[in-house]
Design a protein around this motif. Sequence first.
Motif, PDB file in Angstrom:
ATOM      1  N   ALA A   1      71.523 -34.415  54.427  1.00  0.00           N
ATOM      2  CA  ALA A   1      70.859 -35.512  53.713  1.00  0.00           C
ATOM      3  C   ALA A   1      70.597 -36.691  54.653  1.00  0.00           C
ATOM      4  CB  ALA A   1      71.705 -35.952  52.516  1.00  0.00           C
ATOM      5  N   VAL A   2      71.550 -36.995  55.527  1.00  0.00           N
ATOM      6  CA  VAL A   2      71.364 -38.075  56.510  1.00  0.00           C
ATOM      7  C   VAL A   2      70.213 -37.716  57.449  1.00  0.00           C
ATOM      8  CG1 VAL A   2      72.428 -39.229  58.501  1.00  0.00           C
ATOM      9  CG2 VAL A   2      73.737 -38.930  56.379  1.00  0.00           C
ATOM     10  N   LYS A   3      70.165 -36.478  57.865  1.00  0.00           N
ATOM     11  CA  LYS A   3      69.100 -36.018  58.769  1.00  0.00           C
ATOM     12  C   LYS A   3      67.732 -36.134  58.090  1.00  0.00           C
ATOM     13  CE  LYS A   3      67.923 -32.003  61.606  1.00  0.00           C
ATOM     14  NZ  LYS A   3      68.330 -30.630  61.957  1.00  0.00           N
ATOM     15  N   VAL A   4      67.631 -35.723  56.846  1.00  0.00           N
ATOM     16  CA  VAL A   4      66.368 -35.826  56.106  1.00  0.00           C
ATOM     17  C   VAL A   4      65.971 -37.292  55.950  1.00  0.00           C
ATOM     18  CG1 VAL A   4      65.284 -35.445  53.842  1.00  0.00           C
ATOM     19  CG2 VAL A   4      66.651 -33.631  54.901  1.00  0.00           C
ATOM     20  N   GLU A   5      66.952 -38.148  55.661  1.00  0.00           N
ATOM     21  CA  GLU A   5      66.682 -39.581  55.524  1.00  0.00           C
ATOM     22  C   GLU A   5      66.100 -40.144  56.822  1.00  0.00           C
ATOM     23  OE1 GLU A   5      69.219 -43.159  53.656  1.00  0.00           O
ATOM     24  OE2 GLU A   5      70.155 -42.223  55.409  1.00  0.00           O
ATOM     25  N   LYS A   6      66.682 -39.774  57.955  1.00  0.00           N
ATOM     26  CA  LYS A   6      66.181 -40.258  59.256  1.00  0.00           C
ATOM     27  C   LYS A   6      64.771 -39.748  59.522  1.00  0.00           C
ATOM     28  CE  LYS A   6      70.637 -40.950  61.470  1.00  0.00           C
ATOM     29  NZ  LYS A   6      71.598 -40.505  62.468  1.00  0.00           N
ATOM     30  N   GLN A   7      64.506 -38.489  59.187  1.00  0.00           N
ATOM     31  CA  GLN A   7      63.165 -37.934  59.372  1.00  0.00           C
ATOM     32  C   GLN A   7      62.148 -38.674  58.501  1.00  0.00           C
ATOM     33  OE1 GLN A   7      63.815 -33.796  58.476  1.00  0.00           O
ATOM     34  NE2 GLN A   7      64.182 -33.258  60.628  1.00  0.00           N
ATOM     35  N   ASN A   8      62.534 -38.963  57.273  1.00  0.00           N
ATOM     36  CA  ASN A   8      61.640 -39.714  56.373  1.00  0.00           C
ATOM     37  C   ASN A   8      61.329 -41.098  56.934  1.00  0.00           C
ATOM     38  OD1 ASN A   8      61.638 -37.561  54.639  1.00  0.00           O
ATOM     39  ND2 ASN A   8      62.874 -38.542  53.046  1.00  0.00           N
ATOM     40  N   LYS A   9      62.335 -41.758  57.510  1.00  0.00           N
ATOM     41  CA  LYS A   9      62.098 -43.090  58.092  1.00  0.00           C
ATOM     42  C   LYS A   9      61.168 -43.021  59.283  1.00  0.00           C
ATOM     43  CE  LYS A   9      66.104 -45.495  56.499  1.00  0.00           C
ATOM     44  NZ  LYS A   9      67.450 -45.873  56.688  1.00  0.00           N
ATOM     45  N   ARG A  10      61.351 -41.990  60.103  1.00  0.00           N
ATOM     46  CA  ARG A  10      60.465 -41.840  61.273  1.00  0.00           C
ATOM     47  C   ARG A  10      59.022 -41.599  60.817  1.00  0.00           C
ATOM     48  NH1 ARG A  10      64.899 -39.176  64.397  1.00  0.00           N
ATOM     49  NH2 ARG A  10      64.481 -37.318  63.194  1.00  0.00           N
ATOM     50  N   LYS A  11      58.850 -40.795  59.775  1.00  0.00           N
ATOM     51  CA  LYS A  11      57.514 -40.536  59.243  1.00  0.00           C
ATOM     52  C   LYS A  11      56.879 -41.825  58.732  1.00  0.00           C
ATOM     53  CE  LYS A  11      58.241 -35.748  57.850  1.00  0.00           C
ATOM     54  NZ  LYS A  11      58.407 -34.840  56.701  1.00  0.00           N
ATOM     55  N   GLN A  12      57.672 -42.629  58.027  1.00  0.00           N
ATOM     56  CA  GLN A  12      57.176 -43.901  57.490  1.00  0.00           C
ATOM     57  C   GLN A  12      56.798 -44.852  58.625  1.00  0.00           C
ATOM     58  OE1 GLN A  12      60.347 -45.317  55.007  1.00  0.00           O
ATOM     59  NE2 GLN A  12      59.780 -44.034  53.274  1.00  0.00           N
ATOM     60  N   GLN A  13      57.583 -44.880  59.693  1.00  0.00           N
ATOM     61  CA  GLN A  13      57.308 -45.773  60.823  1.00  0.00           C
ATOM     62  C   GLN A  13      56.047 -45.359  61.568  1.00  0.00           C
ATOM     63  OE1 GLN A  13      61.002 -45.573  62.971  1.00  0.00           O
ATOM     64  NE2 GLN A  13      61.946 -47.220  61.772  1.00  0.00           N
TER      65      GLN A  13
END
Length: 171
Positions: free
Chosen positions: A156-168
């Motif tokens: 879940a932490v990994k998915v959260e980080k990937q989502n943030k990178r996509k948003q950035q």
Amino acid sequence: MPAFKGTRDPDLYLDWERKVEVIFDCHNYTEVKKVKLAVVEFSDYAASWWKKFSRDRLDNGELPIATWDEMRRVMRKPFVPSHFQRDLQKRLQNLRQGSMFVDDYFKAMDMAMIQANCNEDEEATMARFLNGLNGEISDVVELQQYVDLDKLVELAVKVEKQNKRKQQTSS
């Protein structure tokens, strides 16, 4: 030993109780000495309450409190309201990730489970964790392989980080 003033805030009482437990775990005190050491740290309302409580027991022909477990049991009645456990269970059931980071959400859930004395099997805890995650994370996580709670949280932490990178990168 930590002091206890006799606050009616159940969180403060339970925190005091936990700190006393840790101290007692470090020493080989007799049960009677544990009771006496705790009483020495009472002040304000707690000291008055204990004095009256002890006097009432003697007046009724009852023996003094002789063990730490017995002391905790009698102290929870005035310092931890009966509805407190229900409130903890309700808080745990309604806990959602919301604006928290996944790691903070997991810690909040874990603390709520500890406070509510929630002992469930790991599958139930994983379902609880997934249910409280934000949809954009849980939807991705549920499609992945995980074998235990630690791996689920890591994922879940990994998915959260990937989502943030996509948003950035999209902004």
